[in-house]
Design a protein around this motif. Structure first.
Motif, PDB file in Angstrom:
ATOM      1  N   LYS A   1       0.820  -1.221   0.000  1.00 13.54           N
ATOM      2  CA  LYS A   1       0.000   0.000   0.000  1.00 13.54           C
ATOM      3  C   LYS A   1       0.853   1.271   0.000  1.00 13.54           C
ATOM      4  O   LYS A   1       0.762   2.106   0.894  1.00 13.54           O
ATOM      5  N   LYS A   2       1.665   1.409  -1.061  1.00 11.69           N
ATOM      6  CA  LYS A   2       2.548   2.573  -1.161  1.00 11.69           C
ATOM      7  C   LYS A   2       2.048   3.519  -2.250  1.00 11.69           C
ATOM      8  O   LYS A   2       1.947   3.148  -3.421  1.00 11.69           O
ATOM      9  N   ALA A   3       1.717   4.736  -1.836  1.00 15.33           N
ATOM     10  CA  ALA A   3       1.313   5.784  -2.773  1.00 15.33           C
ATOM     11  C   ALA A   3       1.997   7.077  -2.363  1.00 15.33           C
ATOM     12  O   ALA A   3       2.244   7.306  -1.173  1.00 15.33           O
ATOM     13  N   TRP A   4       2.293   7.906  -3.345  1.00 17.77           N
ATOM     14  CA  TRP A   4       3.005   9.164  -3.057  1.00 17.77           C
ATOM     15  C   TRP A   4       2.488  10.253  -3.976  1.00 17.77           C
ATOM     16  O   TRP A   4       2.354  10.046  -5.188  1.00 17.77           O
ATOM     17  N   LEU A   5       2.190  11.394  -3.397  1.00 19.58           N
ATOM     18  CA  LEU A   5       1.819  12.574  -4.180  1.00 19.58           C
ATOM     19  C   LEU A   5       3.097  13.347  -4.469  1.00 19.58           C
ATOM     20  O   LEU A   5       3.667  13.973  -3.576  1.00 19.58           O
ATOM     21  N   ALA A   6       3.571  13.274  -5.709  1.00 20.95           N
ATOM     22  CA  ALA A   6       4.876  13.830  -6.060  1.00 20.95           C
ATOM     23  C   ALA A   6       4.922  15.337  -5.820  1.00 20.95           C
ATOM     24  O   ALA A   6       3.979  16.056  -6.155  1.00 20.95           O
ATOM     25  N   ASN A   7       6.030  15.791  -5.255  1.00 23.10           N
ATOM     26  CA  ASN A   7       6.222  17.222  -5.015  1.00 23.10           C
ATOM     27  C   ASN A   7       7.435  17.754  -5.773  1.00 23.10           C
ATOM     28  O   ASN A   7       7.947  18.822  -5.485  1.00 23.10           O
ATOM     29  N   ARG A   8       7.924  16.975  -6.751  1.00 22.40           N
ATOM     30  CA  ARG A   8       9.060  17.399  -7.573  1.00 22.40           C
ATOM     31  C   ARG A   8       9.033  16.639  -8.894  1.00 22.40           C
ATOM     32  O   ARG A   8       8.336  15.640  -9.033  1.00 22.40           O
ATOM     33  N   GLN A   9       9.795  17.143  -9.856  1.00 25.20           N
ATOM     34  CA  GLN A   9       9.894  16.455 -11.139  1.00 25.20           C
ATOM     35  C   GLN A   9      10.897  15.319 -11.040  1.00 25.20           C
ATOM     36  O   GLN A   9      11.798  15.333 -10.214  1.00 25.20           O
ATOM     37  N   GLY A  10      10.750  14.316 -11.913  1.00 26.74           N
ATOM     38  CA  GLY A  10      11.695  13.210 -11.908  1.00 26.74           C
ATOM     39  C   GLY A  10      11.198  12.065 -12.756  1.00 26.74           C
ATOM     40  O   GLY A  10      10.208  12.188 -13.482  1.00 26.74           O
ATOM     41  N   GLY A  11      11.895  10.972 -12.682  1.00 28.84           N
ATOM     42  CA  GLY A  11      11.527   9.766 -13.414  1.00 28.84           C
ATOM     43  C   GLY A  11      11.283   8.624 -12.466  1.00 28.84           C
ATOM     44  O   GLY A  11      11.400   8.769 -11.246  1.00 28.84           O
ATOM     45  N   CYS A  12      10.929   7.479 -13.011  1.00 31.68           N
ATOM     46  CA  CYS A  12      10.675   6.306 -12.159  1.00 31.68           C
ATOM     47  C   CYS A  12      10.929   5.038 -12.954  1.00 31.68           C
ATOM     48  O   CYS A  12      11.005   5.054 -14.191  1.00 31.68           O
ATOM     49  N   CYS A  13      11.053   3.924 -12.243  1.00 26.40           N
ATOM     50  CA  CYS A  13      11.283   2.637 -12.891  1.00 26.40           C
ATOM     51  C   CYS A  13       9.947   2.039 -13.333  1.00 26.40           C
ATOM     52  O   CYS A  13       8.877   2.587 -13.049  1.00 26.40           O
ATOM     53  N   ASN A  14      10.005   0.883 -13.977  1.00 25.23           N
ATOM     54  CA  ASN A  14       8.778   0.288 -14.511  1.00 25.23           C
ATOM     55  C   ASN A  14       7.956  -0.449 -13.461  1.00 25.23           C
ATOM     56  O   ASN A  14       6.951  -1.074 -13.805  1.00 25.23           O
ATOM     57  N   ASP A  15       8.369  -0.402 -12.213  1.00 24.09           N
ATOM     58  CA  ASP A  15       7.558  -0.968 -11.133  1.00 24.09           C
ATOM     59  C   ASP A  15       6.715   0.104 -10.448  1.00 24.09           C
ATOM     60  O   ASP A  15       6.093  -0.147  -9.423  1.00 24.09           O
ATOM     61  N   VAL A  16       6.733   1.299 -11.014  1.00 25.89           N
ATOM     62  CA  VAL A  16       5.949   2.413 -10.474  1.00 25.89           C
ATOM     63  C   VAL A  16       4.965   2.886 -11.537  1.00 25.89           C
ATOM     64  O   VAL A  16       5.339   3.082 -12.701  1.00 25.89           O
ATOM     65  N   LEU A  17       3.715   3.054 -11.138  1.00 22.36           N
ATOM     66  CA  LEU A  17       2.704   3.610 -12.033  1.00 22.36           C
ATOM     67  C   LEU A  17       2.537   5.101 -11.731  1.00 22.36           C
ATOM     68  O   LEU A  17       2.368   5.484 -10.578  1.00 22.36           O
ATOM     69  N   VAL A  18       2.603   5.909 -12.771  1.00 21.29           N
ATOM     70  CA  VAL A  18       2.405   7.343 -12.630  1.00 21.29           C
ATOM     71  C   VAL A  18       0.984   7.668 -13.081  1.00 21.29           C
ATOM     72  O   VAL A  18       0.627   7.426 -14.232  1.00 21.29           O
ATOM     73  N   VAL A  19       0.191   8.196 -12.164  1.00 24.27           N
ATOM     74  CA  VAL A  19      -1.198   8.552 -12.466  1.00 24.27           C
ATOM     75  C   VAL A  19      -1.292  10.071 -12.536  1.00 24.27           C
ATOM     76  O   VAL A  19      -1.119  10.745 -11.521  1.00 24.27           O
ATOM     77  N   ARG A  20      -1.572  10.582 -13.735  1.00 19.62           N
ATOM     78  CA  ARG A  20      -1.639  12.041 -13.904  1.00 19.62           C
ATOM     79  C   ARG A  20      -3.098  12.485 -13.857  1.00 19.62           C
ATOM     80  O   ARG A  20      -3.929  11.993 -14.619  1.00 19.62           O
ATOM     81  N   PRO A  21      -3.439  13.412 -12.956  1.00 23.11           N
ATOM     82  CA  PRO A  21      -4.824  13.873 -12.857  1.00 23.11           C
ATOM     83  C   PRO A  21      -5.254  14.635 -14.110  1.00 23.11           C
ATOM     84  O   PRO A  21      -4.489  15.448 -14.630  1.00 23.11           O
ATOM     85  N   ASP A  22      -6.459  14.362 -14.567  1.00 20.96           N
ATOM     86  CA  ASP A  22      -7.010  15.039 -15.741  1.00 20.96           C
ATOM     87  C   ASP A  22      -8.467  15.388 -15.436  1.00 20.96           C
ATOM     88  O   ASP A  22      -9.339  14.518 -15.449  1.00 20.96           O
ATOM     89  N   GLY A  23      -8.708  16.656 -15.105  1.00 22.81           N
ATOM     90  CA  GLY A  23     -10.051  17.066 -14.752  1.00 22.81           C
ATOM     91  C   GLY A  23     -10.459  16.655 -13.358  1.00 22.81           C
ATOM     92  O   GLY A  23     -11.654  16.612 -13.029  1.00 22.81           O
ATOM     93  N   ILE A  24      -9.501  16.339 -12.506  1.00 24.68           N
ATOM     94  CA  ILE A  24      -9.767  15.938 -11.124  1.00 24.68           C
ATOM     95  C   ILE A  24      -8.682  16.543 -10.240  1.00 24.68           C
ATOM     96  O   ILE A  24      -7.517  16.649 -10.661  1.00 24.68           O
ATOM     97  N   ASP A  25      -9.045  16.965  -9.042  1.00 25.17           N
ATOM     98  CA  ASP A  25      -8.075  17.547  -8.112  1.00 25.17           C
ATOM     99  C   ASP A  25      -7.016  16.508  -7.744  1.00 25.17           C
ATOM    100  O   ASP A  25      -7.340  15.380  -7.367  1.00 25.17           O
ATOM    101  N   ALA A  26      -5.754  16.878  -7.879  1.00 26.60           N
ATOM    102  CA  ALA A  26      -4.655  15.933  -7.647  1.00 26.60           C
ATOM    103  C   ALA A  26      -4.659  15.389  -6.217  1.00 26.60           C
ATOM    104  O   ALA A  26      -4.432  14.199  -5.987  1.00 26.60           O
ATOM    105  N   LYS A  27      -4.917  16.269  -5.245  1.00 27.87           N
ATOM    106  CA  LYS A  27      -4.912  15.819  -3.851  1.00 27.87           C
ATOM    107  C   LYS A  27      -6.080  14.883  -3.566  1.00 27.87           C
ATOM    108  O   LYS A  27      -5.956  13.918  -2.789  1.00 27.87           O
ATOM    109  N   TYR A  28      -7.228  15.145  -4.189  1.00 30.40           N
ATOM    110  CA  TYR A  28      -8.370  14.240  -4.012  1.00 30.40           C
ATOM    111  C   TYR A  28      -8.085  12.889  -4.670  1.00 30.40           C
ATOM    112  O   TYR A  28      -8.402  11.840  -4.107  1.00 30.40           O
ATOM    113  N   LEU A  29      -7.478  12.914  -5.855  1.00 33.63           N
ATOM    114  CA  LEU A  29      -7.126  11.658  -6.523  1.00 33.63           C
ATOM    115  C   LEU A  29      -6.170  10.850  -5.654  1.00 33.63           C
ATOM    116  O   LEU A  29      -6.321   9.628  -5.508  1.00 33.63           O
ATOM    117  N   PHE A  30      -5.192  11.532  -5.075  1.00 33.83           N
ATOM    118  CA  PHE A  30      -4.251  10.851  -4.174  1.00 33.83           C
ATOM    119  C   PHE A  30      -4.986  10.233  -2.987  1.00 33.83           C
ATOM    120  O   PHE A  30      -4.710   9.096  -2.588  1.00 33.83           O
TER     121      PHE A  30
END
Length: 337
Positions: A10-39
């Protein structure tokens, strides 16, 4: 950002900086939804249970992206308020946890300065050793120590207990009101709760021991870690406790045990479950300062340790409040004005 490997962690993180990630991490980009609520919505147990059920693989299960993308999220007019509330709670918890670590570092630094470098304040308020304080050689410790200081073993000056486990097949021994700790629960300092509880019958009819709040617990199997008990607890056979007394209080015992862990690691035996035993702890040789030096030390560090425990308890309460509110908020059972 979601850890997609072993989603039951149960690991989730609301990113506070730019960067990259490995293929074991899913990046969910908010589209028409508040980022903090999505988190917030993707931090619930319900979401991770959903991901875990659709995961593929046994030893290293990974979430299935197509399955994850079908997870339903309720929408509300006040999503921003919900997201901000959870974000602020998380932020406050994080600040308290950082404060605990900072205070621990300060307390450890004071201990090292006084009892490793022996630069405690002398009668003139100057660093003892640096100011030419008299040192004598200790054969037991194989080093110089301040003149007039003693050398003792932990087993001679404090009560040390080894735990045990009640019969797991006897229901009468479990789900009581006595906290019962495993070695894994000694990972965080201070220890404020336990995953399992036992009954008085379970305590009476097993080798488990009980130690009061303020005792120092040490896990003696695999990863050797120390923590101060913030609650009265029983514990299993992978844990020993050192109970504080009028001479050695937790403010001295805890950093002392921490300083011994590198040596304990070398002394472990066993292949599959490397461990030390209670006797190794009891036979630990240490330098014992005079009572006046200890009292002066306690006056300085006791407020730090009180603040550590208070801040950790606040973080725990806020953590419990967030976990209680979160599912109700994202299910529409509770509204934020």
């Amino acid at each position: 950002m979601l850890s997609n490997i072993r989603p039951y962690f149960k690991k989730a993180w609301l990113a506070n900086r730019q960067g990259g990630c490995c293929n074991d991490v899913l990046v969910v980009r908010p589209d028409g939804i508040d980022a903090k609520y999505l988190f917030a919505a993707l931090s619930t147990d319900a979401f991770f249970d959903y991901v875990t059920k659709g995961a593929k693989g046994t030893k290293m299960p990974r979430g299935d992206k197509d399955h994850i993308m079908r997870y339903p999220i309720l929408r509300f007019d006040n999503e921003q308020n919900i997201g901000s509330l959870i974000f602020n709670l998380n932020h406050r918890i994080s600040l308290l946890q950082k404060q605990v670590k900072k205070l621990e570092s300060i307390a450890q630094l004071i201990y090292d300065y006084w009892f490793t470098q022996f630069d405690f304040p002398d009668e003139n308020g100057k660093p003892y050793r640096q100011s030419g304080g008299k040192m004598v050689y200790s054969k037991e410790l194989k080093r110089e120590i301040p003149d007039g200081w003693g050398v003792e073993t932990l087993g001679d000056v404090c009560k040390i207990k080894l735990g045990g486990t009640p019969d797991t097949k006897n229901d009468a021994y479990w789900d009581g009101d006595i906290p019962w700790l495993s070695s894994a629960e000694i990972a965080c300092n201070p220890v404020l709760s336990s995953e399992k509880y036992i009954t008085e019958e379970g305590q009476k009819h097993s080798a488990t021991e009980w130690s009061p709040s303020g005792s120092v617990a040490l896990s003696i199997t695999r990863y050797l870690r120390a923590a101060i008990l913030g609650v009265d607890s029983c514990f299993n056979q992978s844990v020993v406790t050192l109970e504080e007394n009028d001479l050695l209080k937790k403010e001295y015992l805890y950093p002392l045990v921490l300083s011994q862990i590198p040596r304990y690691l070398v002394l472990r035996t066993g292949a599959q479950q490397p461990h030390i035993n209670k006797e190794v702890v009891a036979e630990t040789i240490f330098v014992l300062p005079p009572m006046d030096v200890l009292n002066n030390y306690y006056k300085i560090v006791k407020p730090l340790y009180q603040k550590i425990i208070t801040s950790a308890k606040k973080a725990k309460l806020l953590n419990e409040l967030r976990d209680w509110l979160l599912p109700m908020l994202v299910n529409g059972q509770v509204k934020v004005s």
